[in-house]
Design a protein around this motif. Sequence first.
Motif, PDB file in Angstrom:
ATOM      1  N   VAL A 119      45.305  32.685  33.204  1.00  0.00           N
ATOM      2  CA  VAL A 119      45.996  32.702  34.493  1.00  0.00           C
ATOM      3  C   VAL A 119      47.453  32.240  34.366  1.00  0.00           C
ATOM      4  N   GLY A 120      47.897  32.033  33.125  1.00  0.00           N
ATOM      5  CA  GLY A 120      49.300  31.698  32.914  1.00  0.00           C
ATOM      6  C   GLY A 120      49.616  30.218  33.045  1.00  0.00           C
ATOM      7  N   LYS A 174      43.706  40.816  36.333  1.00  0.00           N
ATOM      8  CA  LYS A 174      43.643  40.473  34.916  1.00  0.00           C
ATOM      9  C   LYS A 174      42.381  39.653  34.640  1.00  0.00           C
ATOM     10  N   THR A 178      47.195  38.588  38.888  1.00  0.00           N
ATOM     11  CA  THR A 178      46.401  37.699  38.031  1.00  0.00           C
ATOM     12  C   THR A 178      44.909  37.933  38.257  1.00  0.00           C
ATOM     13  N   ASP A 199      51.917  37.851  42.875  1.00  0.00           N
ATOM     14  CA  ASP A 199      51.685  37.457  41.481  1.00  0.00           C
ATOM     15  C   ASP A 199      50.217  37.158  41.254  1.00  0.00           C
ATOM     16  N   ARG A 210      45.953  28.685  40.872  1.00  0.00           N
ATOM     17  CA  ARG A 210      45.495  29.266  39.595  1.00  0.00           C
ATOM     18  C   ARG A 210      44.492  28.335  38.920  1.00  0.00           C
TER      19      ARG A 210
END
Lengths: 252, 260
Positions: free
Chosen positions: B125-126, B182, B179, B175, B145
């Motif tokens: 999730v970055g 993904k 996510t 954003d 996130r």
Amino acid sequence: MKARQVLVPLAAVVVFLVLWEALVWVMGWPNYKMASPSDLIPAYEKYWSLFLIMGWQTLWRTIVGLLLAVIFGTGLGMVMGFSRTMRDALYPLLVGFNAVPKATVVPIVALMFVGWHDFNTVLIAFMISFFPIAVSVSIGLSTLEPEYRDILRSLGASQAQVFWKIALPKTLPEFFGALKVSVTLAFIGTNLMEIVSPHGRGLGALFDSGKTNSDYPLMFAVLIALAFLGIVLYYIVVALEKIFAGWADRTV
Amino acid sequence: MENLIEIKGVRHSYRTASGPLPVLDGLDVTVPEGGFVAVVGPSGCGKSTLTRLVAGLLIPDEGTVNVHGTRITAPRSNVGMAFQNPVLLEWRTILDNVMLPLEIVPNKLTKAQGEDRARKLLALVGLEGFESKRPSELSGGMKQRASLCRALIHQPEVLILDEPFGALDAFTREDLWQTMHKVKAEEPFTGVLITHDLRESIFLADQVVVLSGRPAKTQFVMDIPDTGLRTLEDLYTPLAAERLNVLRHQIEVAQGRVAA
């Protein structure tokens, strides 16, 4: 710890003592009106062993009273925090109990348990200091957002797990805030009993003997000793707070 | 495909001081395994009640909620939840927050394996490099996130998202939508998303359920059969506009502003 954190408060204390000395000197007050810091040194020299014995008496009874307040206050706070019925039932009683000036309760307790000096001193220290703890714990628990509970309960967590993993740690900042108030309250309680009780012990009794013997510097010396003990206990609480609830401090 | 979640004929009322307040009245929702259903509807129509039913936090007065053919009568450990409020535990690091469900749910992971999985999810999730930060050091989007990772760590059968992006600004929200795609590709889940945002619903879900006003029943169902990777550009096509128009109309019907 940085040098600044020690030196700045120390300098403030020195400035305070110098101003106090100067005030007494400028006004030309005799020491029965207001003793100056320089009058206190002989008092400490003369009675240092009494200060150690009495100071210890006051300290341990305050700490025991405070520990009882923590145990009882946390328990009561938990009961009121988790149960709305108990909160509705107990709040008026608790507020009423707290509204009674403890100075009026002291002679009653002193008579009720006459001769049990340690017991009634600890009892008053406890009675005067548990209220903030009970209130803060109950508010901390009852204001827990339902989502926190749901996150754990949806995973099948028990009530005990919800308490240990979330409710308790989340309440710690409020708890320590209350404990700081309770520390000073407990000292007031201990000393009230020590002063009022006949044949009392502790710094309160030392203060009382200063009064009886018109030893005014001794009375002021006791006040300063009490302030010192209060500061020591307060910073012990601050240190505990840093260890257990340091995460809540956003200023660092 | 087998239906993982089956909600049939659910009625539920809350007891209030002024008598029972019906919130759900004839709710039907089914989610196939691996499906992702978005539930939209007017404010206060009982959408959050629906999530509590699926999580087993609430037992309906009437009707059934089944997960994997088993009737839900109590919380089970096979759900993951994320809310609008990320509810991270401030006294724990991000990594320890993500690992929280592993302390509750029976699992075969060792502590090291659990930590590896948490780190993998955070990277997905970055949030790589934020493992040892405290929640107070993260922005709203980053907290969300982390909250998503916590909801997924124990590989739940059902992921329940109750307006998780509702409080975020528009760009952060977009954003996070990407996510989500993904995450779904890497960590397949069956999901229920509660939202107020119609664009969000058609971008993320493969079925959108519109609830009527309170007491809520299933009013309208739209399938979004798009497969493959969705991009934000897909939201600006005539097809997307048409879907949004239909849903917009259904919401107005649910609000009682226009006749069906």
